[in-house]
Design an enzyme around this catalytic site. Structure first.
Site, mmCIF file in Angstrom:
data_model
loop_
_atom_site.group_PDB
_atom_site.id
_atom_site.type_symbol
_atom_site.label_atom_id
_atom_site.label_comp_id
_atom_site.label_asym_id
_atom_site.label_seq_id
_atom_site.Cartn_x
_atom_site.Cartn_y
_atom_site.Cartn_z
ATOM 1 N N LYS A 72 22.457 52.350 13.825
ATOM 2 C CA LYS A 72 23.392 51.989 14.885
ATOM 3 C C LYS A 72 24.258 50.828 14.419
ATOM 4 O O LYS A 72 23.755 49.823 13.919
ATOM 5 C CB LYS A 72 22.667 51.605 16.175
ATOM 6 N N ARG A 82 18.207 53.370 26.143
ATOM 7 C CA ARG A 82 16.975 52.992 25.449
ATOM 8 C C ARG A 82 16.493 51.626 25.880
ATOM 9 O O ARG A 82 15.302 51.338 25.880
ATOM 10 C CB ARG A 82 17.122 53.118 23.940
ATOM 11 N N GLN A 108 24.090 47.054 32.457
ATOM 12 C CA GLN A 108 22.693 47.258 32.086
ATOM 13 C C GLN A 108 21.787 47.326 33.299
ATOM 14 O O GLN A 108 20.720 47.956 33.260
ATOM 15 C CB GLN A 108 22.237 46.158 31.143
ATOM 16 N N ASP A 160 23.836 38.280 41.974
ATOM 17 C CA ASP A 160 24.977 38.190 41.069
ATOM 18 C C ASP A 160 26.058 37.354 41.735
ATOM 19 O O ASP A 160 26.305 37.503 42.940
ATOM 20 C CB ASP A 160 25.515 39.583 40.725
ATOM 21 N N GLY A 189 18.429 39.913 28.840
ATOM 22 C CA GLY A 189 19.733 39.368 28.497
ATOM 23 C C GLY A 189 19.830 38.663 27.159
ATOM 24 O O GLY A 189 20.881 38.703 26.517
ATOM 25 N N ALA A 190 18.783 38.002 26.731
ATOM 26 C CA ALA A 190 18.854 37.231 25.484
ATOM 27 C C ALA A 190 18.864 38.170 24.290
ATOM 28 O O ALA A 190 17.876 38.846 24.013
ATOM 29 C CB ALA A 190 17.686 36.262 25.394
ATOM 30 N N ASP A 191 19.993 38.206 23.590
ATOM 31 C CA ASP A 191 20.116 39.066 22.410
ATOM 32 C C ASP A 191 20.756 38.326 21.237
ATOM 33 O O ASP A 191 21.200 38.937 20.283
ATOM 34 C CB ASP A 191 20.918 40.321 22.735
ATOM 35 N N LYS A 210 20.492 32.070 23.514
ATOM 36 C CA LYS A 210 20.463 32.640 24.863
ATOM 37 C C LYS A 210 19.075 32.458 25.471
ATOM 38 O O LYS A 210 18.063 32.554 24.780
ATOM 39 C CB LYS A 210 20.871 34.112 24.834
ATOM 40 N N SER A 264 12.478 41.546 25.576
ATOM 41 C CA SER A 264 13.045 42.745 24.969
ATOM 42 C C SER A 264 14.309 42.397 24.207
ATOM 43 O O SER A 264 15.334 42.060 24.810
ATOM 44 C CB SER A 264 13.356 43.776 26.061
#
Length: 331
Positions: free
Chosen positions: A71, A115, A143, A164, A223-225, A229, A296
């Site tokens: 990817k 996924r 998401q 939100d 959210g943390a990627d 973050k 995740s």
């Protein structure tokens, strides 16, 4: 022999969440057993464009099927406002491990959402209370939709509370699911006191504290990627049973990355990896388990597993645009 081109509508149709959840669970198990190859995600930083590229290759063998792919994905936060493009754009190359033939090129953006939702569903199935009927969401972006759809596959979700700051985005989410769930907007604390909570924001200053969640809540920290973050306060993480998807990625760019590098969390504070729960070497939720957190970061094996589902279903339905990418024709 031809390569299939599968666009976002094809991926959306054939990435059936129940099947993707099963495939991602199998991928986590293969990872734990050592039946995968997954080099560390590589980054190309583009500060001049306020963005980056990420390269994510992987191979996995579940014992029943094997698959390989790559990817190529980005994060460009200015895209929506400046170019009317999504923040994240992904392309997935899905290959035959035996011959290396490119079986498919497919939209990786929709695949990523599916996924990621599936991974949260796997963790929720192992870590949430069995009778979970309420779900909270912090963040109502794209998401959040697949989080709800996937998690409702593994728990009988009835009530949904969404927090939100963007009223328009919140209203759109509520309208999308008003016929399926008892869904409403609420505060972070109201969302966090549901049985399951998914956080899907890009913040760098924590917004969900210990008092914002119930003593039994399972939290999917999505959210943390990237490095820096951080959605959950240290106090919440310290109070929780923490399950991660991969140690290297989570300590580098996952929810635990900030407190881990500052020494407030150590390996002793991490219960284990999700694959350990899948293969049974660690137990999931028990009667004594309190708050749980799944960190995740998103693994390339998840993308390959999801692509496997999409490709197989597209082939079964004789769908997609077949073309001669490498010039072998009908060989």
């Amino acid at each position: 022999m031809h390569t299939l081109l599968l666009d976002d509508e094809d991926v959306d149709e054939y990435a059936v969440l129940a099947d993707v959840i099963d495939a991602v669970e199998e991928a986590f198990g293969a990872f734990e057993r050592g039946d995968t190859q997954m080099p560390v995600k590589s980054y190309i930083e583009l500060p001049q464009y306020n963005g980056d590229f990420r390269s994510m290759p992987a191979y996995l063998d579940t014992g029943e099927w094997d698959a390989a792919g790559l990817k190529w994905v980005n994060v460009h936060p200015d895209n929506p406002a400046e170019y009317d493009l999504p923040t994240v754009l992904g392309t997935m190359i899905y290959s035959d491990p035996e011959t290396a033939f490119p079986l498919a090129i497919m939209d990786g953006t929709t695949l990523t959402m599916k996924r990621t939702g599936a991974a949260a569903a796997v963790a929720t199935d192992y870590l949430a209370v069995e009778d979970a009927t309420s779900m909270g969401l912090v963040g109502a972006g794209v998401q959040s939709y697949t989080q709800l759809e996937a998690i409702s596959e593994v728990r009988p979700i009835e009530e949904v509370v969404v927090a939100d700051q963007d009223d328009e985005r919140l209203e759109a989410f509520v309208d999308a699911y008003d016929d399926e769930f008892d869904v409403r907007g609420g505060s972070i604390s109201e969302a966090g006191h549901c049985d399951v909570l998914s956080t899907v924001t890009p913040v760098r200053e924590p917004i969900v504290g210990r008092d914002d969640v119930a003593d039994h809540t399972h939290v999917n920290a999505i959210g943390a990627d990237a490095k820096g973050k951080h959605e959950l306060t240290d106090a919440l993480l310290e109070a929780a049973t923490i399950v991660i998807d991969d140690h290297d990625q989570c300590t580098h760019s996952g929810e635990i990355n900030v407190p881990y590098h500052e020494g407030r969390l150590t390996d002793e504070d991490i219960y284990g990896e999700i694959g350990e729960l899948v293969v049974g070497s660690l137990s999931g939720r028990t009667d004594d388990t309190g708050i749980t957190v799944f960190d995740s970061t998103g693994l390339a094996i998840q993308d390959v597993a999801a692509a496997h589902v999409v490709y197989d279903r597209a082939r079964e339905n004789d769908d997609g645009y077949a073309f001669d990418l490498v010039g072998v024709g009908d060989a």
